[in-house]
Design a protein around this motif. Structure first.
Motif, short mmCIF file in Angstrom:
data_model
loop_
_atom_site.label_atom_id
_atom_site.label_comp_id
_atom_site.label_asym_id
_atom_site.label_seq_id
_atom_site.Cartn_x
_atom_site.Cartn_y
_atom_site.Cartn_z
N LYS A 112 11.26 9.54 2.45
CA LYS A 112 10.30 9.53 1.36
C LYS A 112 9.85 11.76 1.87
CE LYS A 112 9.51 6.21 -2.02
NZ LYS A 112 9.04 5.54 -2.48
N VAL A 113 10.55 12.53 1.63
CA VAL A 113 9.65 13.50 1.68
C VAL A 113 9.70 14.93 0.70
CG1 VAL A 113 11.51 14.53 2.91
CG2 VAL A 113 9.77 14.97 3.42
N VAL A 114 8.70 15.72 -0.06
CA VAL A 114 8.59 16.11 -1.54
C VAL A 114 8.15 17.73 -0.30
CG1 VAL A 114 8.48 14.54 -2.39
CG2 VAL A 114 6.41 15.48 -1.96
N GLU A 115 7.52 18.91 -0.87
CA GLU A 115 7.32 19.76 -1.52
C GLU A 115 5.96 19.96 -1.73
OE1 GLU A 115 8.96 24.57 -0.64
OE2 GLU A 115 10.06 23.30 -1.88
N GLU A 116 5.91 19.62 -2.88
CA GLU A 116 4.33 19.51 -3.40
C GLU A 116 3.48 17.85 -3.63
OE1 GLU A 116 2.37 22.32 -3.92
OE2 GLU A 116 4.84 23.53 -3.26
N ILE A 117 2.58 17.71 -3.37
CA ILE A 117 1.60 16.47 -3.67
C ILE A 117 1.44 16.10 -5.01
CG2 ILE A 117 -0.19 16.77 -3.64
CD1 ILE A 117 -1.11 14.06 -1.75
N PHE B 249 5.74 11.95 2.79
CA PHE B 249 5.74 13.24 4.02
C PHE B 249 5.23 14.69 2.77
CE2 PHE B 249 7.19 9.85 6.89
CZ PHE B 249 6.58 9.54 7.21
N VAL B 250 4.31 14.78 2.83
CA VAL B 250 4.87 16.36 1.86
C VAL B 250 5.09 16.85 3.41
CG1 VAL B 250 3.35 18.10 0.76
CG2 VAL B 250 2.77 16.17 0.58
N ALA B 251 6.03 18.20 3.10
CA ALA B 251 6.62 19.09 4.52
C ALA B 251 6.71 19.99 3.12
CB ALA B 251 7.71 18.84 4.91
N ARG B 252 7.29 21.56 4.41
CA ARG B 252 7.52 23.20 3.34
C ARG B 252 8.17 23.52 4.67
NH1 ARG B 252 2.38 24.47 0.82
NH2 ARG B 252 2.81 23.17 -0.64
N MET C 195 0.89 -1.29 -0.23
CA MET C 195 -0.11 -0.18 -0.32
C MET C 195 0.71 1.07 0.31
SD MET C 195 -2.88 0.95 3.06
CE MET C 195 -4.14 1.42 1.85
N LYS C 196 0.46 2.20 -1.24
CA LYS C 196 1.27 3.07 -1.11
C LYS C 196 0.64 4.45 -0.46
CE LYS C 196 4.01 4.38 -4.61
NZ LYS C 196 4.59 5.02 -5.95
N ILE C 197 1.14 4.88 0.49
CA ILE C 197 0.42 6.46 0.99
C ILE C 197 1.26 7.45 1.25
CG2 ILE C 197 -0.47 6.93 3.66
CD1 ILE C 197 -0.28 3.88 4.09
N ALA C 198 -0.18 8.61 1.23
CA ALA C 198 0.55 9.87 0.79
C ALA C 198 0.46 10.96 1.91
CB ALA C 198 0.67 10.67 -0.56
N ILE C 199 1.57 11.68 2.97
CA ILE C 199 1.07 11.99 4.17
C ILE C 199 0.52 13.58 3.88
CG2 ILE C 199 1.13 12.75 6.67
CD1 ILE C 199 0.54 9.66 5.84
N LEU C 200 -0.56 14.20 4.26
CA LEU C 200 0.21 15.72 4.14
C LEU C 200 -1.19 15.83 4.97
CD1 LEU C 200 0.54 18.23 2.13
CD2 LEU C 200 -2.60 17.39 0.57
N ALA D 255 -7.20 20.56 -0.82
CA ALA D 255 -8.54 19.59 -2.24
C ALA D 255 -7.76 20.05 -3.51
CB ALA D 255 -10.40 20.40 -1.74
N ARG D 256 -7.63 20.71 -4.06
CA ARG D 256 -7.23 21.01 -5.43
C ARG D 256 -5.64 20.65 -5.55
NH1 ARG D 256 -9.15 26.55 -3.98
NH2 ARG D 256 -7.37 27.24 -3.15
N SER D 257 -4.96 20.37 -4.61
CA SER D 257 -3.43 19.70 -5.27
C SER D 257 -3.55 18.31 -5.13
CB SER D 257 -2.54 20.25 -3.82
OG SER D 257 -3.16 19.64 -2.71
N LEU D 258 -5.25 17.08 -4.78
CA LEU D 258 -5.36 16.31 -4.88
C LEU D 258 -6.27 16.14 -6.05
CD1 LEU D 258 -6.30 16.14 -1.17
CD2 LEU D 258 -3.86 15.14 -1.72
N LYS D 259 -6.14 16.99 -7.27
CA LYS D 259 -6.94 16.39 -7.78
C LYS D 259 -6.23 15.45 -8.63
CE LYS D 259 -9.72 20.12 -8.52
NZ LYS D 259 -10.48 21.91 -9.67
N SER D 260 -5.13 15.67 -9.49
CA SER D 260 -3.79 14.79 -9.97
C SER D 260 -3.73 13.31 -8.88
CB SER D 260 -2.79 15.61 -10.07
OG SER D 260 -1.57 14.43 -10.99
N VAL D 261 -3.18 13.26 -8.08
CA VAL D 261 -3.21 12.15 -7.11
C VAL D 261 -4.65 10.79 -7.22
CG1 VAL D 261 -1.75 12.44 -6.20
CG2 VAL D 261 -3.51 13.14 -5.38
#
Length: 306
Positions: free
Chosen positions: A58-63, A28-31, A1-6, A85-91
């Motif tokens: 694994k950590v990125v700035e944008e989901i 993870f998404v962090a800033r 299971m692949k999981i993203a944390i926002l 919500a807008r940033s999640l449209k692609s995934v």
């Protein structure tokens, strides 16, 4: 299971770290400073249940840079829900489901303005965890529970898979066939705790011990129950009394994140908590004098004072 944390704050950082430590593919998404510290030192969790370090998470700035995932755990502050919500449209377009562990009862309706309803799983979390310093999540107490479920009451394959992942990670879970009710149950308590501790500027102990402030706390929760019942949620008429008894079982020093935010001059989730009850009351023509007063009293602080 692949999981993203926002995103990797107190809630997302804690539960994401537990899932990553159990061997799951977690991004993870962090800033800002938090992102830099995680990249340099890993993600650290301090907890009475055991400390842990995710050495090279694994950590990125944008989901939208993550690619395909199975599930997104949403744990941003309520004022960021629309943008999230807008940033999640692609995934989501690539097949991801989204489960929000935010506070409040409005969150999934906001998500549904931007995402298909069938992509959304209902969720509630019970934990006290904060970013104590960049790259470090501090968990206080031993409660760390996630409740979740499909809004149609079915026990879907994706819910089963996430439940199994959580159990492997040592996370307490509850799979609910009436997740809307659970979300409202937490809301009633949270509105009472946050509204009174922030407006009175005291932890729960003194509030429940004084007859006047105890009655005020009960009234605040009664109003939230009345709104929920008017919206068709199966809350018992005496549910506020049930939550008052629960308040009696809490440590006297317990307070709310909204009270902490007020003391630190941070932005508060007031418009969605007592302010949300007041707004629902206006729309439904139900009197909410206590919550309306709390919203008015704290209005000058709601956006933060920094």
């Amino acid at each position: 299971m692949k999981i993203a944390i926002l995103a990797a704050g107190g809630v997302g950082g804690y539960f994401g770290a537990r899932l990553a430590a159990a061997g799951y593919d977690v991004t993870f998404v962090a800033r800002g400073k938090h992102l830099a510290a995680i990249r340099k030192n890993g993600l650290r969790v301090t907890s009475p249940l055991g400390d842990l370090v995710i050495e090279h998470p694994k950590v990125v700035e944008e989901i939208d840079s993550i690619g395909k995932v199975d599930l997104v755990l949403l744990a941003v502050k309520l004022w960021d829900t629309e943008a999230a919500a807008r940033s999640l449209k692609s995934v989501v377009a690539q097949g991801a489901a989204v489960v929000s562990f935010q506070n409040g009862v409005q969150k999934d309706d906001v998500l549904a303005r931007h995402l298909p309803r069938e992509a959304i799983i209902g969720g509630v979390c019970y934990i006290a965890a904060v970013i104590s310093e960049p790259g470090v999540i501090a968990h206080s107490g031993t409660m760390q529970k996630l409740a979740f479920g499909e809004y149609d009451g079915t026990r879907s394959a994706r819910v089963e898979a996430f439940d199994q992942a959580c159990q492997k990670a040592g996370i307490t879970t509850e799979v609910s066939r009436d997740i809307r009710r659970l979300i409202w149950e937490k809301y009633v308590f949270l509105v009472g705790l946050s509204g009174t501790t922030a407006s009175i500027r005291k932890p729960i102990g003194p509030i429940r011990e004084n007859p006047h402030t105890r009655a005020f706390l009960l009234d605040v929760m009664h109003e939230a129950v009345a709104i929920g019942r008017a919206k068709g949620v199966a809350l018992p008429e005496n549910y506020a009394e049930d939550r008052l008894a629960f308040c009696d079982s809490l440590p006297a020093t317990m307070t709310s994140s909204m009270h902490h935010d007020l003391e630190r001059g941070n932005r508060m989730e007031l418009p969605w908590l007592s302010g949300g009850v007041a707004d629902f009351g206006k729309a439904l023509n139900i009197a909410t004098p206590r919550n309306s007063a709390i919203a008015d009293i704290l209005e000058l602080y709601a956006a933060g004072t920094h």
